[in-house]
Design an enzyme around this catalytic site. Structure first.
Site, PDB file in Angstrom:
ATOM      1  CB  CYS A   6      64.090 -15.726  16.844  1.00  0.00           C
ATOM      2  SG  CYS A   6      62.923 -14.657  15.616  1.00  0.00           S
ATOM      3  CG  LEU A  44      72.371 -31.884  13.181  1.00  0.00           C
ATOM      4  CD1 LEU A  44      72.240 -33.341  13.185  1.00  0.00           C
ATOM      5  CD2 LEU A  44      72.913 -31.285  14.494  1.00  0.00           C
ATOM      6  CE  LYS A  95      65.140 -17.683   7.773  1.00  0.00           C
ATOM      7  NZ  LYS A  95      64.298 -19.099   8.477  1.00  0.00           N
ATOM      8  CB  THR A 139      59.395 -14.719  21.723  1.00  0.00           C
ATOM      9  OG1 THR A 139      58.923 -15.615  20.602  1.00  0.00           O
ATOM     10  CG2 THR A 139      60.239 -15.843  22.517  1.00  0.00           C
ATOM     11  CB  ALA A 188      78.761 -27.628  10.136  1.00  0.00           C
ATOM     12  N   GLY A 189      78.283 -24.068   9.865  1.00  0.00           N
ATOM     13  CA  GLY A 189      78.649 -23.274   9.035  1.00  0.00           C
ATOM     14  C   GLY A 189      79.093 -22.040   9.758  1.00  0.00           C
ATOM     15  CD  GLU A 244      62.736 -13.226   9.750  1.00  0.00           C
ATOM     16  OE1 GLU A 244      63.719 -12.611   8.938  1.00  0.00           O
ATOM     17  OE2 GLU A 244      62.649 -12.518  10.807  1.00  0.00           O
ATOM     18  CG  PHE A 271      56.087 -22.769  17.264  1.00  0.00           C
ATOM     19  CD1 PHE A 271      57.036 -22.611  18.073  1.00  0.00           C
ATOM     20  CD2 PHE A 271      54.765 -22.656  17.529  1.00  0.00           C
ATOM     21  CE1 PHE A 271      56.778 -22.760  19.371  1.00  0.00           C
ATOM     22  CE2 PHE A 271      54.465 -23.017  18.658  1.00  0.00           C
ATOM     23  CZ  PHE A 271      55.490 -23.088  19.683  1.00  0.00           C
ATOM     24  CG  ASN A 319      63.140 -20.142  18.860  1.00  0.00           C
ATOM     25  OD1 ASN A 319      62.918 -20.900  17.961  1.00  0.00           O
ATOM     26  ND2 ASN A 319      62.967 -18.605  18.810  1.00  0.00           N
TER      27      ASN A 319
HETATM   28  C1  UGA Z   1      63.432 -19.334  14.195  1.00  0.00           C
HETATM   29  C2  UGA Z   1      62.583 -20.545  14.573  1.00  0.00           C
HETATM   30  O1  UGA Z   1      63.161 -21.515  13.528  1.00  0.00           O
HETATM   31  C3  UGA Z   1      61.357 -20.532  14.396  1.00  0.00           C
HETATM   32  O2  UGA Z   1      60.590 -21.788  14.559  1.00  0.00           O
HETATM   33  C4  UGA Z   1      60.781 -19.347  15.178  1.00  0.00           C
HETATM   34  O3  UGA Z   1      59.172 -19.256  15.023  1.00  0.00           O
HETATM   35  C5  UGA Z   1      61.533 -18.082  14.970  1.00  0.00           C
HETATM   36  O4  UGA Z   1      62.840 -18.234  15.053  1.00  0.00           O
HETATM   37  C6  UGA Z   1      61.006 -16.883  16.045  1.00  0.00           C
HETATM   38  O5  UGA Z   1      61.407 -17.172  17.265  1.00  0.00           O
HETATM   39  O6  UGA Z   1      60.302 -16.086  15.647  1.00  0.00           O
HETATM   40  P1  UGA Z   1      64.145 -17.918  12.055  1.00  0.00           P
HETATM   41  O7  UGA Z   1      64.802 -17.003  12.937  1.00  0.00           O
HETATM   42  O8  UGA Z   1      63.348 -17.367  11.116  1.00  0.00           O
HETATM   43  O9  UGA Z   1      63.231 -18.998  12.949  1.00  0.00           O
HETATM   44  O10 UGA Z   1      65.396 -18.579  11.574  1.00  0.00           O
HETATM   45  P2  UGA Z   1      65.650 -20.361  11.325  1.00  0.00           P
HETATM   46  O11 UGA Z   1      65.301 -20.824  10.161  1.00  0.00           O
HETATM   47  O12 UGA Z   1      65.661 -20.894  12.632  1.00  0.00           O
HETATM   48  O13 UGA Z   1      67.417 -19.894  11.404  1.00  0.00           O
HETATM   49  C7  UGA Z   1      68.095 -19.394  12.322  1.00  0.00           C
HETATM   50  C8  UGA Z   1      69.604 -19.502  12.058  1.00  0.00           C
HETATM   51  O14 UGA Z   1      70.132 -20.480  12.074  1.00  0.00           O
HETATM   52  C9  UGA Z   1      69.962 -18.679  10.460  1.00  0.00           C
HETATM   53  O15 UGA Z   1      71.074 -17.923  10.600  1.00  0.00           O
HETATM   54  C10 UGA Z   1      70.280 -20.108   9.864  1.00  0.00           C
HETATM   55  O16 UGA Z   1      71.445 -19.702   8.922  1.00  0.00           O
HETATM   56  C11 UGA Z   1      71.038 -20.680  11.194  1.00  0.00           C
HETATM   57  N1  UGA Z   1      70.956 -22.311  10.740  1.00  0.00           N
HETATM   58  C12 UGA Z   1      69.953 -22.961  10.599  1.00  0.00           C
HETATM   59  C13 UGA Z   1      72.410 -23.021  10.785  1.00  0.00           C
HETATM   60  O17 UGA Z   1      73.534 -22.361  10.751  1.00  0.00           O
HETATM   61  N2  UGA Z   1      72.576 -24.290  10.755  1.00  0.00           N
HETATM   62  C14 UGA Z   1      71.226 -25.115  10.536  1.00  0.00           C
HETATM   63  O18 UGA Z   1      71.374 -26.125  10.281  1.00  0.00           O
HETATM   64  C15 UGA Z   1      70.092 -24.344  10.640  1.00  0.00           C
END
Ligand code: UGA
Length: 467
Positions: free
Chosen positions: A267, A257, A354, A122, A259-260, A159, A156, A215
């Site tokens: 990323c 969506l 996560k 990225t 909340a937390g 993890e 995209f 992102n």
């Molecule tokens: C994110 C993107 O989702 C991927 O598409 C992208 O490829 C990746 O970054 C990257 O740039 O390499 P990732 O960092 O693995 O992926 O994690 P996410 O699943 O996006 O979660 C990110 C954070 O958001 C976590 O801390 C999660 O707990 C939080 N989250 C997610 C929330 O607080 N609420 C939600 O509804 C969803």
């Protein structure tokens, strides 16, 4: 077709193993000999479901191997993927490009045949154009044989779902400057294309921007619902029901969506900061200003958990009358809060950013655990996979090997990462372990009424603490 993958972190190791699974011969390159040795033995240095099996399978089949030698991959591969990190520069918002630049130059210096270099990292918009010139200049100066082209193919993967996201992606985006480069990438991704995966062939700038736009949008969605949490914490209401209700509108959608305690990881946080830095460089200071607000909302969630811990403990431990919530404004503990937290035993469930990952980079959970410790609490931490990485960053927290050990004698338990193990906890059993049955659900994954029925004082983000 022979492929190399430069960088064997979360992105590169996954890409290398998945390309081998698709039938290609693959060499993964890393400048860290210890990583290369571990991977060559079939040992994955991080947690990613499904990936160890692929690694072992393809190291054994001989289709996947690892090296530290650019000369080796430069003479051998037809396509070179760059999957090295672009972390936030210390003390700045911008991305640190030194690893991408070094990979591009090292490849340029060692490729001695026709080849395609494909950036997956990225990067700030404009990078591919800059690197294409850098690669051409480097090769001209050295007088190397072969035609080398550059394409950009953002990644995209999430993890925890990295294997699935690589083998069956939602879409494939390639930034190319020739039909030949597009054809090569169509061949690499032939299986996904045959399965109907949308294929977007475009220019460098669009390909780079698609990634950061995705992102930034996801981060905005999370902060949007968390901003509404600040309102429901003040006036009452149920943040989960609010998210469900707006999520039924297909234009909005329910995903992301939840909340937390907010977003973290390697990323989303650094990508929204790097995007702001890049547009400022371009003279567009106001364009992404809203992302600074999203970042603030996100970080305030961590303050809010600390604040809630103080509120809950001042009541349960010190018998003080329950205070009204402060509307989520958040603050670092003042002297009174330090007094409340001092000596309180707090069980922290989850330190990764996560579930299904061992990654603690910019983890909201680990940040909260450390703040409570710094304010004087006796913090016991348990995470199914993240303890070792967390201990490397904050060695002074008390890391334990089971959930039960963390809960033993605790005055308060805070659920900070929504691992299945924590969602399945039996409140009656948890109550028997704790000194005081008190819980903060910082991910909104537990049913409040079940926990209250088991005798718990229950608080959650996005909910008024006292109705
Ligand atoms: C994110 C993107 O989702 C991927 O598409 C992208 O490829 C990746 O970054 C990257 O740039 O390499 P990732 O960092 O693995 O992926 O994690 P996410 O699943 O996006 O979660 C990110 C954070 O958001 C976590 O801390 C999660 O707990 C939080 N989250 C997610 C929330 O607080 N609420 C939600 O509804 C969803």
């Amino acid at each position: 077709m022979k492929l190399s993958v430069i960088g064997t972190g979360y992105l590169g190791a996954t890409h290398a193993a998945c390309m081998a699974e698709l039938g290609f011969e693959v060499v993964g390159l890393d400048i860290d000999p210890a990583k290369v040795e571990a991977l060559s033995r079939g040992e994955l240095p991080f947690h990613e479901p499904g990936l160890p099996e692929l690694l072992i399978k393809h190291v054994a089949s001989g289709r996947l191997r690892f090296t530290t030698s650019y000369a080796e991959v430069g003479a051998w591969a037809d396509v070179h993927f760059i999957g090295v990190g672009t972390p936030q520069r210390p003390g700045e918002s911008a991305a640190d490009m030194r690893y991408v630049d070094a990979a591009a130059v090292s490849l340029a210096e060692h490729i001695s045949r026709d080849a395609l270099i494909v950036g997956k990292s990225t990067v700030p918009v404009g990078t591919a154009e800059r690197l294409a010139t850098l690669i051409a200049d480097t090769r001209d100066a050295a007088g190397l044989p072969g035609a080398v082209e550059l394409a950009w193919n953002p990644e995209f993967l999430r993890e925890g779902f990295a294997v699935k996201d690589t083998l069956t992606p939602d879409r494939l985006v390639v930034g190319v400057t020739s039909a030949q480069a597009e054809d090569v990438l169509r061949e690499v991704y032939a299986q996904a294309l045959a399965a109907g995966t949308p294929w977007i062939a475009t220019d460098y700038a669009t390909a780079e921007l698609v990634k950061v736009a995705a992102n930034a949008f996801l981060a905005t969605k999370i902060s949007f619902i968390n901003a509404f949490s600040e309102i429901t914490e003040q006036v009452g209401g149920d943040i989960g029901t609010l998210a469900d209700a707006i999520g039924h509108d297909p234009r909005i959608g329910r995903r992301f969506l939840n909340a937390g305690v907010g977003f973290g990881g390697g990323c989303l946080p650094k990508d929204i900061r790097a995007l702001q830095a890049r547009v400022s460089e371009l003279g567009l200071d106001r364009t992404m200003r809203f992302l600074a607000e999203m970042d603030d909302i996100n970080l305030r969630r961590r303050d809010r958990v600390v604040d809630l811990a103080v509120q809950v403990l001042s009541h349960t431990l010190h018998g003080a009358p329950r205070r009204a919530p402060n509307g989520g404004a958040g603050h670092t503990p003042d002297p009174v809060s330090v007094q409340v937290l001092n000596g309180a035993r707090i069980a922290i469930l989850g330190v990764t950013f996560k579930p299904d990952s061992d990654d603690v980079r910019d983890s909201p959970a680990l940040d909260v655990a450390n703040r409570l410790y710094t304010a004087g609490a006796d913090v016991a931490v348990y995470d199914p996979k993240g303890n070792a990485n967390a201990a490397a960053r904050f060695p002074r927290l008390d890391y334990v090997n089971t959930c039960e050990a963390a809960l033993q004698g605790a005055d308060l338990v805070i659920l900070l990462t929504e691992w299945d193990e924590f969602k399945a906890l039996d409140p009656t059993h948890v109550a028997t372990l704790m000194a005081r049955p008190t819980i903060i659900d910082a991910r909104n994954v537990l049913d409040p009424s079940t926990w209250r029925q088991a005798g718990f004082t229950h608080a959650a983000l996005g909910h008024r603490y006292i109705d």
